[in-house]
Every structure is written in structure tokens, then in C-alpha cells.
Design a protein around this motif. Structure first.
Motif, PDB file in Angstrom:
ATOM      1  N   ALA A  87      23.993  29.303   0.413  1.00 47.07           N
ATOM      2  CA  ALA A  87      24.001  28.310   1.482  1.00 47.07           C
ATOM      3  C   ALA A  87      23.885  26.881   0.968  1.00 47.07           C
ATOM      4  O   ALA A  87      24.249  25.950   1.651  1.00 47.07           O
ATOM      5  CB  ALA A  87      22.859  28.596   2.452  1.00 47.07           C
ATOM      6  N   MET A  88      23.369  26.693  -0.223  1.00 47.18           N
ATOM      7  CA  MET A  88      23.144  25.323  -0.677  1.00 47.18           C
ATOM      8  C   MET A  88      22.895  25.314  -2.169  1.00 47.18           C
ATOM      9  O   MET A  88      22.666  26.339  -2.789  1.00 47.18           O
ATOM     10  CB  MET A  88      21.909  24.762   0.031  1.00 47.18           C
ATOM     11  N   ALA A  89      22.953  24.127  -2.741  1.00 47.85           N
ATOM     12  CA  ALA A  89      22.550  23.966  -4.128  1.00 47.85           C
ATOM     13  C   ALA A  89      21.030  24.106  -4.174  1.00 47.85           C
ATOM     14  O   ALA A  89      20.326  23.512  -3.372  1.00 47.85           O
ATOM     15  CB  ALA A  89      22.977  22.598  -4.639  1.00 47.85           C
ATOM     16  N   ASP A  90      20.513  24.906  -5.108  1.00 48.75           N
ATOM     17  CA  ASP A  90      19.072  25.130  -5.136  1.00 48.75           C
ATOM     18  C   ASP A  90      18.448  24.442  -6.337  1.00 48.75           C
ATOM     19  O   ASP A  90      19.110  23.719  -7.089  1.00 48.75           O
ATOM     20  CB  ASP A  90      18.773  26.628  -5.103  1.00 48.75           C
ATOM     21  N   LEU A  91      17.159  24.673  -6.531  1.00 53.03           N
ATOM     22  CA  LEU A  91      16.425  23.997  -7.601  1.00 53.03           C
ATOM     23  C   LEU A  91      16.870  24.425  -8.986  1.00 53.03           C
ATOM     24  O   LEU A  91      16.546  23.761  -9.965  1.00 53.03           O
ATOM     25  CB  LEU A  91      14.928  24.275  -7.430  1.00 53.03           C
ATOM     26  N   LEU A  92      17.596  25.533  -9.090  1.00 51.16           N
ATOM     27  CA  LEU A  92      18.040  26.031 -10.398  1.00 51.16           C
ATOM     28  C   LEU A  92      19.562  26.160 -10.473  1.00 51.16           C
ATOM     29  O   LEU A  92      20.080  26.931 -11.277  1.00 51.16           O
ATOM     30  CB  LEU A  92      17.357  27.369 -10.695  1.00 51.16           C
ATOM     31  N   ASP A  93      20.252  25.396  -9.654  1.00 45.21           N
ATOM     32  CA  ASP A  93      21.711  25.329  -9.757  1.00 45.21           C
ATOM     33  C   ASP A  93      22.384  26.685  -9.638  1.00 45.21           C
ATOM     34  O   ASP A  93      23.293  27.008 -10.402  1.00 45.21           O
ATOM     35  CB  ASP A  93      22.127  24.622 -11.049  1.00 45.21           C
ATOM     36  N   SER A  94      21.930  27.473  -8.669  1.00 41.38           N
ATOM     37  CA  SER A  94      22.609  28.718  -8.287  1.00 41.38           C
ATOM     38  C   SER A  94      22.789  29.697  -9.446  1.00 41.38           C
ATOM     39  O   SER A  94      23.907  29.997  -9.872  1.00 41.38           O
ATOM     40  CB  SER A  94      23.972  28.391  -7.653  1.00 41.38           C
ATOM     41  N   VAL A  95      21.659  30.203  -9.923  1.00 46.37           N
ATOM     42  CA  VAL A  95      21.682  31.159 -11.037  1.00 46.37           C
ATOM     43  C   VAL A  95      22.646  32.316 -10.757  1.00 46.37           C
ATOM     44  O   VAL A  95      23.356  32.772 -11.662  1.00 46.37           O
ATOM     45  CB  VAL A  95      20.258  31.709 -11.296  1.00 46.37           C
ATOM     46  N   GLY A  96      22.698  32.775  -9.528  1.00 44.72           N
ATOM     47  CA  GLY A  96      23.545  33.913  -9.202  1.00 44.72           C
ATOM     48  C   GLY A  96      25.024  33.658  -9.371  1.00 44.72           C
ATOM     49  O   GLY A  96      25.825  34.601  -9.403  1.00 44.72           O
ATOM     50  N   ASP A  97      25.411  32.386  -9.476  1.00 48.03           N
ATOM     51  CA  ASP A  97      26.820  32.042  -9.640  1.00 48.03           C
ATOM     52  C   ASP A  97      27.198  31.745 -11.083  1.00 48.03           C
ATOM     53  O   ASP A  97      28.338  31.351 -11.353  1.00 48.03           O
ATOM     54  CB  ASP A  97      27.163  30.814  -8.781  1.00 48.03           C
ATOM     55  N   TRP A  98      26.270  31.918 -12.016  1.00 45.22           N
ATOM     56  CA  TRP A  98      26.560  31.553 -13.400  1.00 45.22           C
ATOM     57  C   TRP A  98      27.590  32.477 -14.051  1.00 45.22           C
ATOM     58  O   TRP A  98      28.285  32.075 -14.958  1.00 45.22           O
ATOM     59  CB  TRP A  98      25.269  31.547 -14.229  1.00 45.22           C
ATOM     60  N   GLY A  99      27.642  33.707 -13.596  1.00 46.64           N
ATOM     61  CA  GLY A  99      28.653  34.628 -14.091  1.00 46.64           C
ATOM     62  C   GLY A  99      28.334  35.187 -15.473  1.00 46.64           C
ATOM     63  O   GLY A  99      27.322  34.853 -16.093  1.00 46.64           O
ATOM     64  N   PRO A 100      29.209  36.055 -15.997  1.00 47.07           N
ATOM     65  CA  PRO A 100      28.971  36.681 -17.295  1.00 47.07           C
ATOM     66  C   PRO A 100      29.230  35.720 -18.451  1.00 47.07           C
ATOM     67  O   PRO A 100      29.985  34.751 -18.313  1.00 47.07           O
ATOM     68  CB  PRO A 100      29.982  37.836 -17.315  1.00 47.07           C
TER      69      PRO A 100
END
Length: 246
Positions: A55-68
Motif C-alpha cells: 500500500a505504501m513505501a515503508d520504513l524499510l523500502d518494501s523488503v518484500g519487493d526486493w526479489g531474488p
């Protein structure tokens, strides 16, 4: 802190066990760690956690989107924890005696559940993740804002300092240098994905010699000895400006 290399014991657990709460009282005087994020930010972050939507940029820059990311051991990826899916596995790892010595989260499944919920229900300062190697869950990680964590009371914190905790779950994955390989990969991921972060930190127990060796092999430098509430720790730092030299 949670073990970094199962050969290094398995765990390099959090600075306090369970995971330090941002609301703990400070040592003396005004404690900037008591400052709260805006309520609307926290509400939107929790809603995003419940629905699984970015939903938004979070405090850790979207860890789940970092990819492999490629490593010498194979493709590695951090995947944010989903409690209903991952709790049995993480709880089993926490009850491994080598892990329990450092993480102090052994016992009924509810002990691990409470530790995870404290992060999943928080404001995003810490993101618990499974580490997948070639698609197989084999490690547990916590990526957290060290500058917004109680750890910042014990060292000269800088804005956007990012901390990591790690445990290698499987006995077969310990003691063969895999911890060092993954630590380097994750530290580089943090520096690549979080452009505002100049340093990646960890604080393994000084007694955990294999863990310290794993960090050093991963390009971290020993910065100081730090007296934390539950241990004497080694402050290990991987600097952006030194990442190509160490």
C-alpha cells in the motif's frame, strides 16, 4: 542476536529477547526512541500487512519487493513472514538448542508467535522474513531500522542505519560458510535497495566466535564491544563506502 552461520552456532539473536520494543524506557533523560510515527501511517502499514498489499513505501523500502539475488550457493530471496504459513517452521527452528541459546525463544509455539506478532503488528521498524535458497526456506531473518530501535541507545546511530538478525535453520546448512555467503548477499541487498542507508549493522554475542568470523568473512568490520541488556555484543558494521574493499 540470531546465529549467522549455523556453523557459527546458528543464531545471532536480537539485542534483547524477545525483539526489543521501541517503547522500553531509555537510560537517562529524553529518549528520542520514544517518538511515535503518525497514527495514520501506522494504521495504513497494519492494513497493508493484513491484506498483503504494497500500500505504501515503508520504513524499510518494501523488503518484500526486493526479489531474488544470485549468490555462489544459488538464488536467494527474502520473503516477509506470513504467520499462518511460517509459524510452525520458525518455532521448530527456535527450539533447536543451538538456536535457543542465543535467541531465547524456545518453548511452546506461542512464544515464537508473540515475537513475530510484535513485529507484524508494529509500525514497520522490523520486518521478519524467511530466507529462501533456490526456493527452499532455510533461514530466518529480521531486517530492522537500527536507528529507530532500542539498540540505538548503545552506539552512535546514524539516520537509516539498518540492522540484520539471522538464524540458519537446517543443521546441514551450518558450518560450511553458507552464513557468510548469505550475510554478504543480504547486506548488499540492503545497500542496493535502501539508497539512504550508509551502513548495515549487527550485534552478535561476543561468545559466538563462529558468528563473528562469519560477519568478518561477509565484509563486516568489528567496530566496538557493546554492553546490551542481555549480553556483551560485538558491533559489526558493513559500510557502503567500503563494500567493494571488504
Amino acid at each position: 542476536m540470531p546465529p549467522t552461520d549455523a556453523g557459527a552456532a546458528t543464531g545471532q539473536g536480537p539485542a534483547t529477547a524477545p525483539h526489543p520494543r521501541p517503547t522500553e524506557a531509555g537510560a537517562e533523560g529524553e529518549d528520542t526512541l520514544e517518538l511515535r510515527l503518525p497514527d495514520d501511517f501506522v494504521a495504513r502499514f497494519r492494513a497493508a500487512n493484513r491484506t498483503g498489499t504494497p500500500a505504501m513505501a515503508d520504513l524499510l523500502d518494501s523488503v518484500g519487493d526486493w526479489g531474488p539475488t544470485p549468490t555462489p550457493a544459488g538464488a536467494f530471496q527474502l520473503v516477509p513472514v506470513r504467520l499462518e504459513r511460517d509459524l510452525p517452521l520458525i518455532s521448530r527452528w527456535m527450539n533447536d538448542p543451538a538456536v535457543a541459546e542465543f535467541w531465547q525463544l524456545s518453548g511452546p509455539r506461542g512464544v515464537t508467535e508473540a515475537h513475530l506478532l510484535a513485529q507484524l503488528g508494529g509500525d514497520g521498524r522490523s520486518v521478519p522474513c524467511l530466507g529462501l535458497l533456490e526456493g527452499t526456506p532455510m533461514s530466518y531473518w529480521e531486517i530492522y531500522r537500527a536507528d529507530l530501535d532500542p539498540l540505538a541507545r548503545y552506539y552512535p546511530a546514524r539516520p537509516h542505519d539498518t540492522g540484520i538478525h539471522l538464524l540458519v535453520g537446517g543443521v546441514a546448512d551450518r558450518g560450511r560458510g553458507l552464513g557468510s555467503t548469505l550475510l554478504r548477499a543480504v547486506a548488499d541487498l540492503v545497500l542496493d535497495r535502501r539508497r539512504t542507508c550508509a551502513r548495515v549493522l549487527a550485534e552478535p554475542d561476543l561468545r559466538n566466535a563462529p558468528s563473528l568470523a562469519a560477519f568478518l568473512s561477509a565484509g563486516f568490520r568489528f567496530a566496538a564491544e557493546v554492553d546490551l541488556p542481555d549480553k556483551r555484543a560485538a558491533l559489526m558494521i558493513r559500510d557502503r563506502i567500503l563494500r567493494d574493499l571488504l
